[in-house]
Design a protein around this motif. Structure first.
Motif, PDB file in Angstrom:
ATOM      1  N   ALA A   1       0.897  -1.259  -0.100  1.00  0.00           N
ATOM      2  CA  ALA A   1       0.085   0.000  -0.101  1.00  0.00           C
ATOM      3  C   ALA A   1       0.796   1.292   0.001  1.00  0.00           C
ATOM      4  N   THR A   2       0.468   2.270  -0.677  1.00  0.00           N
ATOM      5  CA  THR A   2       1.233   3.490  -0.779  1.00  0.00           C
ATOM      6  C   THR A   2       1.749   4.361   0.580  1.00  0.00           C
ATOM      7  N   ASN A   3       0.844   3.986   1.493  1.00  0.00           N
ATOM      8  CA  ASN A   3       1.112   4.947   2.840  1.00  0.00           C
ATOM      9  C   ASN A   3       2.198   3.842   3.704  1.00  0.00           C
ATOM     10  N   ILE A   4       2.019   2.447   3.342  1.00  0.00           N
ATOM     11  CA  ILE A   4       2.862   1.592   3.909  1.00  0.00           C
ATOM     12  C   ILE A   4       4.407   1.974   3.501  1.00  0.00           C
ATOM     13  N   LEU A   5       4.473   1.831   2.063  1.00  0.00           N
ATOM     14  CA  LEU A   5       5.701   2.054   1.413  1.00  0.00           C
ATOM     15  C   LEU A   5       6.140   3.384   1.827  1.00  0.00           C
ATOM     16  N   ALA A   6       5.442   4.505   1.890  1.00  0.00           N
ATOM     17  CA  ALA A   6       5.908   5.798   2.216  1.00  0.00           C
ATOM     18  C   ALA A   6       6.759   5.684   3.700  1.00  0.00           C
ATOM     19  N   ASP A   7       5.753   5.074   4.393  1.00  0.00           N
ATOM     20  CA  ASP A   7       6.480   4.896   5.929  1.00  0.00           C
ATOM     21  C   ASP A   7       7.810   4.049   6.030  1.00  0.00           C
ATOM     22  N   ARG A   8       7.922   3.044   5.384  1.00  0.00           N
ATOM     23  CA  ARG A   8       8.915   2.181   5.365  1.00  0.00           C
ATOM     24  C   ARG A   8      10.245   2.693   4.768  1.00  0.00           C
ATOM     25  N   LEU A   9       9.954   3.469   3.732  1.00  0.00           N
ATOM     26  CA  LEU A   9      11.149   4.201   3.106  1.00  0.00           C
ATOM     27  C   LEU A   9      11.695   5.247   3.985  1.00  0.00           C
ATOM     28  N   LYS A  10      10.694   6.106   4.695  1.00  0.00           N
ATOM     29  CA  LYS A  10      11.023   6.899   5.808  1.00  0.00           C
ATOM     30  C   LYS A  10      12.047   6.319   6.805  1.00  0.00           C
ATOM     31  N   LEU A  11      11.355   5.115   7.231  1.00  0.00           N
ATOM     32  CA  LEU A  11      11.899   4.352   8.224  1.00  0.00           C
ATOM     33  C   LEU A  11      13.256   3.754   8.057  1.00  0.00           C
ATOM     34  N   LEU A  12      13.666   3.313   6.602  1.00  0.00           N
ATOM     35  CA  LEU A  12      14.738   2.799   6.171  1.00  0.00           C
ATOM     36  C   LEU A  12      15.835   3.969   6.093  1.00  0.00           C
ATOM     37  N   GLU A  13      15.434   4.800   5.602  1.00  0.00           N
ATOM     38  CA  GLU A  13      16.394   6.269   5.529  1.00  0.00           C
ATOM     39  C   GLU A  13      16.762   6.624   6.708  1.00  0.00           C
ATOM     40  N   ALA A  14      15.829   6.638   7.745  1.00  0.00           N
ATOM     41  CA  ALA A  14      15.948   7.239   9.043  1.00  0.00           C
ATOM     42  C   ALA A  14      17.231   6.288   9.788  1.00  0.00           C
ATOM     43  N   ASN A  15      17.272   4.939   9.500  1.00  0.00           N
ATOM     44  CA  ASN A  15      18.066   4.240  10.343  1.00  0.00           C
ATOM     45  C   ASN A  15      19.097   3.844   9.348  1.00  0.00           C
ATOM     46  N   GLY A  16      19.560   4.433   8.283  1.00  0.00           N
ATOM     47  CA  GLY A  16      20.828   4.076   7.590  1.00  0.00           C
ATOM     48  C   GLY A  16      20.853   3.101   6.508  1.00  0.00           C
TER      49      GLY A  16
END
Lengths: 142, 142
Positions: B50-65
DNA sequence: AAATTTGCTTGCCATTTGCAAGTAAACAAA
DNA sequence: TTTGTTTACTTGCAAATGGCAAGCAAATTT
């Protein structure tokens, strides 16, 4: 127990459909690397899993062939959970989780992980053989 | 972005605190094994995130390097996501997910997995080197 | 007979997920 | 220059899941 729906034909996604969760692999970790084997044992692990989640995951794991439960010979109100071939085959995966985790966790590296990294294949085979024999001999932990 | 809370000092649990989820590793899979590198690319994957999940996970992945985003040179409204050393180090783990999955999925075994199982170490090194070089040369996918 | 151990289940509220629709900036076509 | 399209999200809402505390029940111990 509802069937797991697979999201695609990708083998990575297939694995995640069963294992993609914060708790399932921790239960398997306890069964593989420690002598824990009962509901109470798992509850006492450092991550403090909630009782309803634990019950749910044990049901799920058993329904999908990752563990097999049996009544404890000594205490009839105690259940013992054991690994199956399917979950024993997850040792390499869980070992990689351990290696990556100990590389990126700032926490002091454990001796066990050092040994493991020196001879990964050998250590995995060792653990695997021990658990497979326990399975065959039908003489599971405790 | 809220900090991830680690549940214990176990390296396996540490990894799961970041990766224990049905979607995160699928995004990394796309980045490692395919030429996908943008929001739209990930959306089009077989699992239909889902689009919201993808946006959330990309944010998370980037925030955590785990990934680094940059604006596409050609199109300024397109973002390109790239792996980091931290996520490149996850290749062995993801490979084990693939091996286990293809062993237990009744689906026909993929040629790629067969090759991989014949020379696991070599194949992993190969993929790893390719991605590390791409990282260094600062010439990421597409 | 009473208390304890063991393995759950239930209730309740908060968080997360999943779907659909909406928004907004950049770009391309008419 | 206006209009539509591409790309990347955000928002709203209902449903599912998670997490905490309390309750329950069978077996065992005291």
């Amino acid at each position: 127990m509802k069937e797991i729906q697979h999201r695609s034909d990708c083998p990575i996604a297939y694995s995640l459909d069963y294992l993609g969760d914060k708790w399932i692999i921790l239960i398997l970790r306890d069964l593989i690397f420690t002598s824990k084997s009962s509901y109470g044992d798992f509850l006492s692990s450092g991550e403090k899993i909630a009782t309803n989640i634990l019950a749910d995951r044990l049901k799920l794991l058993e329904a999908n062939g990752f563990i097999k439960s049996s009544v404890s010979p000594e205490k009839k109100n105690k259940f013992i959970y054991n690994l199956t071939e399917k979950s024993i085959d997850l040792i390499p995966l869980i070992v990689e989780l351990m290696i990556w985790g100990s590389k990126y966790d700032s926490y002091p590296i454990k001796e066990a992980v050092k040994k493991l990294e020196k001879d990964k294949e050998g250590t995995i085979r060792e653990i695997r053989e021990k658990l497979l024999q326990r399975l065959k001999s039908d003489a599971p932990a405790k």
